[in-house]
Scaffold this active site. Structure first.
Site, PDB file in Angstrom:
ATOM      1  N   GLU A 304      30.927   4.451 -34.425  1.00 19.32           N
ATOM      2  CA  GLU A 304      31.382   4.499 -33.037  1.00 19.32           C
ATOM      3  C   GLU A 304      31.444   5.974 -32.675  1.00 19.32           C
ATOM      4  O   GLU A 304      32.114   6.754 -33.358  1.00 19.32           O
ATOM      5  CB  GLU A 304      32.749   3.829 -32.893  1.00 19.32           C
ATOM      6  CG  GLU A 304      32.723   2.333 -33.206  1.00 19.32           C
ATOM      7  CD  GLU A 304      31.703   1.541 -32.398  1.00 19.32           C
ATOM      8  OE1 GLU A 304      31.388   1.928 -31.262  1.00 19.32           O
ATOM      9  OE2 GLU A 304      31.187   0.532 -32.922  1.00 19.32           O
ATOM     10  N   CYS A 338      37.938   8.907 -26.909  1.00 20.13           N
ATOM     11  CA  CYS A 338      36.515   8.634 -26.703  1.00 20.13           C
ATOM     12  C   CYS A 338      36.330   7.903 -25.384  1.00 20.13           C
ATOM     13  O   CYS A 338      35.282   7.977 -24.763  1.00 20.13           O
ATOM     14  CB  CYS A 338      35.973   7.814 -27.852  1.00 20.13           C
ATOM     15  SG  CYS A 338      37.087   6.488 -28.265  1.00 20.13           S
TER      16      CYS A 338
HETATM   17  P1  NAD Z   1      33.505  14.861 -35.451  1.00 14.65           P
HETATM   18  O1  NAD Z   1      32.166  14.226 -35.359  1.00 14.65           O
HETATM   19  O2  NAD Z   1      33.600  16.329 -35.366  1.00 14.65           O
HETATM   20  O3  NAD Z   1      34.203  14.469 -36.840  1.00 14.65           O
HETATM   21  C1  NAD Z   1      34.307  13.117 -37.267  1.00 14.65           C
HETATM   22  C2  NAD Z   1      34.347  13.106 -38.787  1.00 14.65           C
HETATM   23  O4  NAD Z   1      33.086  13.550 -39.283  1.00 14.65           O
HETATM   24  C3  NAD Z   1      35.403  14.043 -39.385  1.00 14.65           C
HETATM   25  O5  NAD Z   1      35.962  13.439 -40.530  1.00 14.65           O
HETATM   26  C4  NAD Z   1      34.586  15.261 -39.764  1.00 14.65           C
HETATM   27  O6  NAD Z   1      35.134  16.008 -40.810  1.00 14.65           O
HETATM   28  C5  NAD Z   1      33.271  14.633 -40.179  1.00 14.65           C
HETATM   29  N1  NAD Z   1      32.128  15.546 -40.068  1.00 14.65           N
HETATM   30  C6  NAD Z   1      32.003  16.630 -39.283  1.00 14.65           C
HETATM   31  N2  NAD Z   1      30.806  17.218 -39.469  1.00 14.65           N
HETATM   32  C7  NAD Z   1      30.159  16.468 -40.395  1.00 14.65           C
HETATM   33  C8  NAD Z   1      28.881  16.547 -41.001  1.00 14.65           C
HETATM   34  N3  NAD Z   1      28.028  17.504 -40.691  1.00 14.65           N
HETATM   35  N4  NAD Z   1      28.546  15.597 -41.889  1.00 14.65           N
HETATM   36  C9  NAD Z   1      29.402  14.583 -42.173  1.00 14.65           C
HETATM   37  N5  NAD Z   1      30.628  14.468 -41.650  1.00 14.65           N
HETATM   38  C10 NAD Z   1      31.001  15.389 -40.757  1.00 14.65           C
HETATM   39  O7  NAD Z   1      34.425  14.145 -34.359  1.00 14.65           O
HETATM   40  P2  NAD Z   1      35.939  14.467 -33.979  1.00 14.65           P
HETATM   41  O8  NAD Z   1      35.984  15.757 -33.238  1.00 14.65           O
HETATM   42  O9  NAD Z   1      36.853  14.265 -35.133  1.00 14.65           O
HETATM   43  O10 NAD Z   1      36.231  13.271 -32.974  1.00 14.65           O
HETATM   44  C11 NAD Z   1      35.820  13.312 -31.645  1.00 14.65           C
HETATM   45  C12 NAD Z   1      34.546  12.534 -31.417  1.00 14.65           C
HETATM   46  O11 NAD Z   1      34.727  11.204 -31.869  1.00 14.65           O
HETATM   47  C13 NAD Z   1      34.172  12.417 -29.952  1.00 14.65           C
HETATM   48  O12 NAD Z   1      32.789  12.561 -29.813  1.00 14.65           O
HETATM   49  C14 NAD Z   1      34.621  11.008 -29.600  1.00 14.65           C
HETATM   50  O13 NAD Z   1      33.960  10.458 -28.487  1.00 14.65           O
HETATM   51  C15 NAD Z   1      34.345  10.285 -30.853  1.00 14.65           C
HETATM   52  N6  NAD Z   1      35.153   9.072 -30.970  1.00 14.65           N
HETATM   53  C16 NAD Z   1      34.558   7.885 -30.710  1.00 14.65           C
HETATM   54  C17 NAD Z   1      35.285   6.708 -30.782  1.00 14.65           C
HETATM   55  C18 NAD Z   1      34.629   5.387 -30.493  1.00 14.65           C
HETATM   56  O14 NAD Z   1      35.231   4.363 -30.776  1.00 14.65           O
HETATM   57  N7  NAD Z   1      33.423   5.374 -29.940  1.00 14.65           N
HETATM   58  C19 NAD Z   1      36.634   6.762 -31.124  1.00 14.65           C
HETATM   59  C20 NAD Z   1      37.213   7.998 -31.400  1.00 14.65           C
HETATM   60  C21 NAD Z   1      36.460   9.153 -31.328  1.00 14.65           C
END
Ligand code: NAD
Length: 552
Positions: A304, A338
């Site tokens: 998501e 999100c």
């Molecule tokens: P993010 O993508 O920066 O991080 C999410 C997770 O991925 C974290 O645990 C992070 O450490 C990890 N991560 C970061 N870089 C990575 C890489 N290169 N390889 C593997 N893992 C990696 O997101 P965030 O800032 O924590 O959250 C915000 C984002 O999440 C927004 O884009 C938001 O829209 C989305 N979000 C979506 C939903 C949904 O249900 N659609 C819900 C909540 C948040």
């Protein structure tokens, strides 16, 4: 996990069990003078005064690597709440091995016994752990008390309770049988382990990303977000107290790139349960694609991701209701949901009323430390977010019209004012890109361009997460439902585009917003099982010939 009760077939119980009836957890008010307010305030004070150590937890054992990261208060970023140990590459391997090993026994527990662990976890969170998990979310993720209560407490309790209900429904779904034959569906867990990667913005999502595949009998490597470490750690401890066997969920904080490289190239990777940004999910999918030849099974990929959520008003809309929807939808939790309203479309005839009502509310909003319950907003999560949102504000100052807010100050905490921007065109950058902060951009359209506007809304961003239409004209609502059908996985009529409740509005979007496997629903749980069809014939035939082969 070694006694005879865990051996295959040793259920130790005769009877078809049904889980207790499930209801959504009531949201507590924390009103002045309420006992819950006094109790939470006490816990906030205690947790703000301590600095704890958070280990890596693998197979029930704690590891301290000395490679330290800090969990801080975003609204007071010099304040360190915890030192967390980052896993090293050998520990990532160890976590994978622990998850694979645990899965072998855990998947042979009766589903009712697994469900009991999560139902107990839900009760612990509803009761003795509520203050701790809420306080961790308020201090380390800068959520106000209400935002924390609906996420860290209620939503996660709902996930754990309702998932048990959905699991029961899945396991009860069995095929038809014919005479002399018994057909069965065995909903096996996935062979190997599931990698759960959680975002910072919802404590509940961390508990669900790791929890839902675990409920279905899988072993998990859970990588929490660096900026939600405190609540993640307490959830892990809560699950241990609920009786989750060691190794079923392994808590592995650390460098996301290193951890993901190791995990995604492992032969036993059976699934990925991700929530976060679209870019990260895309890069993980690509890595999985390039490793396809190495896996034992095709990994289930559930993600998501981002959104550019919209609210559109028809000329018949109630201007005040629309303005309230905008303010709550765009600024609660600093726009870091999100589902947050991030672009809005308002007809010219309504704009003065909507604008004035929204500006009055924005000017009334208090922003500050989450321990002061009068605040409606607090800080954004970290410096990276602060800088990114600030650069959008700079763009708006040059290329658009700032109607309210626009300020950012980061010395003590990462504070961004609730900001309302009027866009020069419908395709202005701030109408298209995910900002993930308290910035709402509005395009004012000619009243007679309603139909065209709906088409613009549909094609303006690559996402398809949430959207809302406000209208008192049913024909306009019907038109919006049709034109915007694929633009949002969660669509609201005369309501703001945030605030989905587990069991009531299953959550998720398509297009660039993810695989739409609807967190907190049966659809999600189905991704974590691999059904086996079993046919048992009671009296097998003893001759190979069929009747048609008799003499002419
Ligand atoms: P993010 O993508 O920066 O991080 C999410 C997770 O991925 C974290 O645990 C992070 O450490 C990890 N991560 C970061 N870089 C990575 C890489 N290169 N390889 C593997 N893992 C990696 O997101 P965030 O800032 O924590 O959250 C915000 C984002 O999440 C927004 O884009 C938001 O829209 C989305 N979000 C979506 C939903 C949904 O249900 N659609 C819900 C909540 C948040």
């Amino acid at each position: 996990m070694t006694d005879s009760a865990l051996r295959p077939g040793a259920a130790g119980f005769n009877g078809v069990r049904r889980i207790p009836p499930t209801v959504n957890e009531p949201v507590r008010s924390y009103a002045p003078g309420s006992p819950e307010k006094a109790s939470l305030k006490k816990r906030l004070t205690a947790m703000a005064a301590e600095r704890i150590e958070i280990p890596v937890i693998i197979g029930g054992k704690e590891f301290r690597t000395g490679d330290i990261g800090h969990a801080v208060m975003p609204h007071k970023h010099a304040h360190i709440l915890a030192d967390y140990h980052k896993a090293n590459p050998a520990q990532v391997e160890l976590a994978i091995a622990a998850a694979v090993k645990a899965q072998k026994e855990w998947s042979q527990w009766s589903w009712e016994d697994r469900a009991a662990v999560f139902l107990k976890a839900a009760e612990l969170l509803a009761g003795p752990w509520r203050d701790t998990v809420n306080a961790a979310t308020m201090l380390n993720q800068s959520k106000t008390v209400y935002q924390s209560e609906i996420d860290a407490a209620c939503e996660l309790i709902d996930f754990w309770r309702l998932n048990a209900q959905y699991a029961q429904e899945i396991y009860h779904e069995q095929p038809m049988s014919s005479a002399g034959v018994w057909n069965m569906s065995d909903y096996r867990s996935l062979e190997g382990f599931v990698y759960a990667i959680s975002p910072f913005n919802f404590t509940a999502i961390g508990g669900n990303l790791a929890g839902s595949p675990a409920l279905m009998g899988n072993g998990i490597v859970w990588k929490p977000a660096a900026t939600a470490m405190l609540s993640g750690y307490y959830l892990m401890k809560l699950l241990e107290e609920a009786g989750l066997p060691p190794g079923v969920i392994n808590f592995v904080p650390g460098d996301p790139i290193m951890i993901s490289e190791k995990v995604l190239s492992h032969r036993d990777l059976a699934g990925v349960h991700f929530t976060g940004s679209t870019g990260v999910f895309n890069s993980m999918w690509k890595t999985i694609g390039s490793n396809m030849a190495n896996y034992r099974s095709y990994p289930r990929i559930v993600g998501e991701t981002g959104g550019k959520d919209y609210m559109i008003a028809h000329p018949s809309a109630d201007a005040q209701a629309f303005a309230v929807g905008l303010v709550r939808g765009a600024y609660e939790y600093q726009g870091q949901k999100c589902s947050a309203a991030s672009r809005a479309y308002v007809p010219k005839s309504l704009w003065p009323a909507v604008r004035d009502a929204a500006v009055a509310m924005i000017n009334d909003i208090r922003m500050g430390d989450t321990r002061d319950f009068r605040n409606f907003m607090s800080a954004v999560i970290d410096k990276k977010a602060f800088d990114k949102i600030s650069s959008y504000l700079d763009d708006a100052k040059k290329n658009a019209k700032i109607i309210a807010g626009g300020g950012a100050r980061g010395e003590e905490g990462y504070f961004i004012e609730p900001t309302l921007v009027e866009a020069p065109t419908a395709d202005y950058r701030l109408m298209c890109e995910e900002i993930f902060g308290p910035v709402l951009t509005v395009f004012v359209y000619d009243d007679d361009k309603w139909t065209e506007m709906l088409e613009t809304v549909d094609r303006t961003s690559p996402y398809g997460l949430t959207g809302a239409v406000f209208s008192r004209d049913r024909q306009a609502v019907r038109e919006a439902l049709v034109t915007l059908r694929n633009s949002a996985g969660n669509f609201y009529i005369n309501d703001k585009c945030t605030g989905a409740v587990v069991g009531q509005q299953p959550f998720g979007g398509s297009r660039g917003s993810g695989t739409n496997d609807k967190a907190g629903s049966k659809l999600n749980l189905l991704r974590w099982v691999s059904p086996r069809s079993i046919k048992e014939t009671f009296v097998p035939p003893t001759a190979y010939q069929y009747p048609f082969m008799g003499e002419e």
